[in-house]
Design an enzyme around this catalytic site. Structure first.
Site, PDB file in Angstrom:
ATOM      1  N   ILE A  18       0.838  -1.203   0.000  1.00  0.00           N
ATOM      2  CA  ILE A  18       0.000   0.000   0.000  1.00  0.00           C
ATOM      3  C   ILE A  18       0.872   1.252   0.000  1.00  0.00           C
ATOM      4  O   ILE A  18       0.586   2.228  -0.705  1.00  0.00           O
ATOM      5  CB  ILE A  18      -0.962  -0.010   1.202  1.00  0.00           C
ATOM      6  CG1 ILE A  18      -1.844  -1.260   1.161  1.00  0.00           C
ATOM      7  CG2 ILE A  18      -1.833   1.248   1.198  1.00  0.00           C
ATOM      8  CD1 ILE A  18      -2.670  -1.480   2.408  1.00  0.00           C
ATOM      9  N   ASP A  37      11.920   2.996   5.246  1.00  0.00           N
ATOM     10  CA  ASP A  37      11.588   1.570   5.228  1.00  0.00           C
ATOM     11  C   ASP A  37      12.832   0.785   5.625  1.00  0.00           C
ATOM     12  O   ASP A  37      13.925   1.078   5.138  1.00  0.00           O
ATOM     13  CB  ASP A  37      11.127   1.163   3.821  1.00  0.00           C
ATOM     14  CG  ASP A  37      10.281  -0.089   3.813  1.00  0.00           C
ATOM     15  OD1 ASP A  37      10.766  -1.137   4.279  1.00  0.00           O
ATOM     16  OD2 ASP A  37       9.128  -0.024   3.328  1.00  0.00           O
ATOM     17  N   ASN A  38      12.664  -0.199   6.507  1.00  0.00           N
ATOM     18  CA  ASN A  38      13.820  -1.020   6.889  1.00  0.00           C
ATOM     19  C   ASN A  38      14.065  -2.155   5.897  1.00  0.00           C
ATOM     20  O   ASN A  38      14.994  -2.952   6.069  1.00  0.00           O
ATOM     21  CB  ASN A  38      13.673  -1.566   8.312  1.00  0.00           C
ATOM     22  CG  ASN A  38      12.518  -2.546   8.458  1.00  0.00           C
ATOM     23  OD1 ASN A  38      11.893  -2.963   7.488  1.00  0.00           O
ATOM     24  ND2 ASN A  38      12.232  -2.926   9.697  1.00  0.00           N
ATOM     25  N   ALA A  80       4.047   1.152   8.071  1.00  0.00           N
ATOM     26  CA  ALA A  80       5.021   0.129   8.448  1.00  0.00           C
ATOM     27  C   ALA A  80       4.485  -0.706   9.604  1.00  0.00           C
ATOM     28  O   ALA A  80       4.331  -0.201  10.715  1.00  0.00           O
ATOM     29  CB  ALA A  80       6.341   0.786   8.844  1.00  0.00           C
ATOM     30  N   ALA A  81       4.207  -1.977   9.345  1.00  0.00           N
ATOM     31  CA  ALA A  81       3.688  -2.842  10.414  1.00  0.00           C
ATOM     32  C   ALA A  81       3.838  -4.295  10.011  1.00  0.00           C
ATOM     33  O   ALA A  81       3.862  -4.626   8.823  1.00  0.00           O
ATOM     34  CB  ALA A  81       2.218  -2.537  10.689  1.00  0.00           C
ATOM     35  N   TYR A 147      -2.300  -9.007  16.549  1.00  0.00           N
ATOM     36  CA  TYR A 147      -2.224  -7.989  15.492  1.00  0.00           C
ATOM     37  C   TYR A 147      -3.232  -6.874  15.756  1.00  0.00           C
ATOM     38  O   TYR A 147      -2.892  -5.686  15.807  1.00  0.00           O
ATOM     39  CB  TYR A 147      -2.469  -8.630  14.128  1.00  0.00           C
ATOM     40  CG  TYR A 147      -2.684  -7.627  13.023  1.00  0.00           C
ATOM     41  CD1 TYR A 147      -1.700  -6.691  12.701  1.00  0.00           C
ATOM     42  CD2 TYR A 147      -3.876  -7.612  12.296  1.00  0.00           C
ATOM     43  CE1 TYR A 147      -1.910  -5.756  11.683  1.00  0.00           C
ATOM     44  CE2 TYR A 147      -4.081  -6.695  11.277  1.00  0.00           C
ATOM     45  CZ  TYR A 147      -3.098  -5.772  10.979  1.00  0.00           C
ATOM     46  OH  TYR A 147      -3.312  -4.849   9.975  1.00  0.00           O
ATOM     47  N   LYS A 151      -2.557  -2.827  17.005  1.00  0.00           N
ATOM     48  CA  LYS A 151      -3.064  -1.661  16.268  1.00  0.00           C
ATOM     49  C   LYS A 151      -3.970  -0.805  17.162  1.00  0.00           C
ATOM     50  O   LYS A 151      -3.911   0.431  17.129  1.00  0.00           O
ATOM     51  CB  LYS A 151      -3.829  -2.121  15.025  1.00  0.00           C
ATOM     52  CG  LYS A 151      -2.944  -2.650  13.914  1.00  0.00           C
ATOM     53  CD  LYS A 151      -2.198  -1.526  13.223  1.00  0.00           C
ATOM     54  CE  LYS A 151      -1.550  -1.988  11.934  1.00  0.00           C
ATOM     55  NZ  LYS A 151      -0.919  -0.888  11.178  1.00  0.00           N
ATOM     56  N   ARG A 288     -10.384 -21.528   9.614  1.00  0.00           N
ATOM     57  CA  ARG A 288      -9.290 -21.030  10.442  1.00  0.00           C
ATOM     58  C   ARG A 288      -9.850 -20.416  11.710  1.00  0.00           C
ATOM     59  O   ARG A 288     -10.900 -19.765  11.684  1.00  0.00           O
ATOM     60  CB  ARG A 288      -8.479 -19.986   9.672  1.00  0.00           C
ATOM     61  CG  ARG A 288      -7.760 -20.552   8.474  1.00  0.00           C
ATOM     62  CD  ARG A 288      -7.078 -19.477   7.651  1.00  0.00           C
ATOM     63  NE  ARG A 288      -8.030 -18.546   7.061  1.00  0.00           N
ATOM     64  CZ  ARG A 288      -7.740 -17.719   6.057  1.00  0.00           C
ATOM     65  NH1 ARG A 288      -6.531 -17.702   5.543  1.00  0.00           N
ATOM     66  NH2 ARG A 288      -8.668 -16.903   5.581  1.00  0.00           N
TER      67      ARG A 288
END
Length: 334
Positions: A18, A37-38, A80-81, A147, A151, A288
């Site tokens: 994105i 960005d890493n 970034a996540a 997750y 957030k 799932r």
């Protein structure tokens, strides 16, 4: 202000799926995007010309202080996540550290450098199992995985940072980001890939033998899960509108981003068969854990307050754009 006197925007995670689309839209809209960005999951070749790539960690105060002082950005956009729900269940420390701790470090550096505008990529995972559909921003926030918890932790911190330090933020809660740039030059390339549409298209392009359907007895019209798919370009348009709104002095707030229409797994597979002309073999696998039957957004607030109008709401259009990218990417992989 930076080169050519263009207003700069720092895009954390701008070499990812994105983020790279956002960087291109910013560059085309009169901004100087500075990608931070890493490169753990990003791709340098996804960063368009006109943008600056700075490799490093958003949680590194010395590194970020230097960038904030050098570029004096109007705003920081945060893409970034770590974002794999299943992985978050088995490696929660990674999610709390990457998604919350790193973001808090970034926010602290922003406060120290007097950068006070922030746009945060959040997720429908903050809602957990829906108690009503479509889901509004007022829906109870009860994440069912690390997750979503990580957030939501950032969202709650942003409310406090706004009140105490004057960092105004707009949080955008995505439902299911999908699609690719309409010209076929940018798209999804996660390793591993977990999203339904690219997985289905990898079957059509010959990179996979079949698509798995995880559960076929959900309480939905056809028994498969229903999700709200939103084109990546429409997501980026919402960010651009949020950037302008913050620039006009808007207070801290949050918006859902979705089309307000759900498509089942079966419908997505059938649409992909139509778009690609490929039979796309299907295999039934067990459901799932933690998959809600239906996740559909109520995005009326974003439409009303940001004047956001999705340009590509049709599922076949979303798939067609992703198919252009998959055909190109599959050829590169051979």
């Amino acid at each position: 202000m930076t080169q050519n006197a263009l207003p700069s925007v720092i895009v954390a995670g701008g070499a990812g799926y994105i983020g790279s689309h956002m960087v291109r839209m910013l560059a085309e809209s009169g901004y100087h995007p500075v990608v931070v960005d890493n490169m753990a999951t990003g791709h340098a070749d996804a960063v368009v010309s006109g943008a600056t790539l700075e490799a490093g960690d958003i949680g590194d105060p010395t590194f970020m202080r230097g960038l904030l002082q050098r570029y004096q950005p109007q705003c920081v956009m945060h893409f970034a996540a770590a974002s794999l729900v299943g992985e978050s269940m088995t490696a929660p420390a990674k999610y709390w550290r990457n998604n919350l701790v790193q973001t808090l470090n970034l926010l602290d550096t922003m406060v120290a450098c007097d950068v006070k505008q922030f746009i945060f990529s959040s997720t429908a995972a903050v809602y957990g199992n829906p108690v009503e559909v479509p889901i509004t921003e007022r829906h109870p926030q009860q994440p069912i995985n690390p997750y979503g918890n990580s957030k939501l932790g950032v969202e709650r911190a942003l409310a406090d940072y706004s009140q105490a330090y004057g960092v105004r933020s707009i949080t955008l809660r995505y439902f299911n980001a999908a699609g690719a740039h309409p010209d076929g030059t940018l798209g999804e390339r996660h390793e591993p890939e977990t999203h339904l549409i690219p997985l289905v298209l990898q079957v059509a392009s010959g990179r996979r033998e079949f698509i798995s359907r995880f559960g076929s007895n959900f309480p939905t019209p056809d028994g498969s899960c229903v999700r709200d798919y939103i084109h990546v370009q429409d997501l980026c348009t919402a960010h651009l509108l949020a950037l302008k709104k913050l620039g006009d002095g808007a207070p801290t707030t949050v918006y859902n981003l979705g089309n307000g229409a759900g498509h089942s797994v079966n419908e997505v597979i059938e649409a992909a068969r139509k778009v690609t002309g490929h039979p796309i073999p299907l295999r039934d696998d067990p459901p799932r854990a933690g998959d809600p039957p239906v996740l559909v957004a109520d995005a009326q607030r974003a439409r009303a307050e940001l004047n956001w109008v999705p340009q590509y709401p049709d599922i076949e259009t979303i798939i067609a754009h992703a198919w252009q990218w998959e055909q190109k990417h599959a050829a590169m992989k051979r």
